[in-house]
Design a protein around this motif. Structure first.
Motif, PDB file in Angstrom:
ATOM      1  N   UNK A   1       6.302   7.034  -1.081  1.00 43.35           N
ATOM      2  CA  UNK A   1       5.916   6.337   0.142  1.00 43.35           C
ATOM      3  C   UNK A   1       6.106   7.284   1.340  1.00 43.35           C
ATOM      4  N   UNK A   2       5.065   7.422   2.175  1.00 44.89           N
ATOM      5  CA  UNK A   2       5.122   8.424   3.238  1.00 44.89           C
ATOM      6  C   UNK A   2       5.764   7.968   4.545  1.00 44.89           C
ATOM      7  N   UNK A   3       5.951   6.646   4.726  1.00 42.72           N
ATOM      8  CA  UNK A   3       6.465   6.217   6.031  1.00 42.72           C
ATOM      9  C   UNK A   3       7.058   4.819   5.967  1.00 42.72           C
ATOM     10  N   UNK A   4       7.798   4.505   7.028  1.00 44.43           N
ATOM     11  CA  UNK A   4       8.319   3.159   7.256  1.00 44.43           C
ATOM     12  C   UNK A   4       7.557   2.600   8.451  1.00 44.43           C
TER      13      UNK A   4
ATOM     14  N   UNK B   1       9.627  12.085   4.048  1.00 43.92           N
ATOM     15  CA  UNK B   1       9.306  13.350   3.398  1.00 43.92           C
ATOM     16  C   UNK B   1       7.953  13.418   2.703  1.00 43.92           C
ATOM     17  N   UNK B   2       7.561  12.379   1.954  1.00 43.80           N
ATOM     18  CA  UNK B   2       6.272  12.442   1.265  1.00 43.80           C
ATOM     19  C   UNK B   2       5.070  12.602   2.191  1.00 43.80           C
TER      20      UNK B   2
ATOM     21  N   UNK C   1       0.853  -1.189   0.000  1.00 39.59           N
ATOM     22  CA  UNK C   1       0.000   0.000   0.000  1.00 39.59           C
ATOM     23  C   UNK C   1       0.884   1.232   0.000  1.00 39.59           C
ATOM     24  N   UNK C   2       0.792   2.050   1.024  1.00 40.80           N
ATOM     25  CA  UNK C   2       1.575   3.282   0.999  1.00 40.80           C
ATOM     26  C   UNK C   2       2.545   3.360   2.167  1.00 40.80           C
TER      27      UNK C   2
END
Length: 161
Positions: free
Chosen positions: A48-51, A94-95, A10-11
């Motif tokens: 991708x906004x996160x880990x 960052x995103x 997903x994201x």
């Protein structure tokens, strides 16, 4: 050194496993591997906004490492391991900052409820402008899940594809 496995579902970049051999723990190898996950992950998946990762609730050294790198607890997963619960932890990339933000909700959280503007905006971005979810995160509450419900929803999503 131990292996590090990561996938993008997903994201989010999902760290599936990370391990460092006992004899070389404390040499910042785990830190290096996690930084590589974020750097290489962003090169491969620039939006991708996160880990995300899961960590045993009783693994305090790992939790300390993740917190030092900027990860925050976002959910507890009951019975994730056979003998222990897990924390879901997230590192903002960052995103995440490019996600749309509802200024009216940020103003409400920061003005009426006393959180800082930066905290309010971060919580709203993490929850995709879900006011209740953002308020819960800011208040220190985290969602609770069980391994069974996560397995069921994953199977349901796969079956519905």
């Amino acid at each position: 050194r131990g292996p590090s496995y990561c996938s993008s579902v997903s994201d989010a970049l999902n760290v599936l496993s990370i391990a460092v051999e006992v004899g070389v723990r404390g040499c910042r190898i785990g830190e290096f591997m996690l930084r590589q996950v974020a750097e290489v992950g962003l090169l491969r998946f620039p939006d991708v906004p996160c880990v995300l990762l899961k960590v045993r609730e009783d693994n305090l050294p790992a939790q300390s490492l993740y917190a030092r790198l900027g990860f925050r607890r976002v959910a507890v997963v009951h019975e994730y391991y056979d003998d222990c619960d897990a924390w879901d932890m997230m590192l903002q990339l960052g995103p995440m900052l490019r996600r749309p933000l509802r200024a009216d909700l940020a103003t409400r959280l920061s003005g009426e409820l006393g959180f800082t503007r930066a905290e309010a905006e971060l919580a709203l971005r993490w929850t995709r402008n879900d006011f209740g979810g953002a308020l819960a995160l800011l208040a220190g509450a985290v969602p609770e899940f069980t391994r069974i419900s996560l397995t069921y929803s994953a199977q349901k999503n796969i079956a519905g594809m």
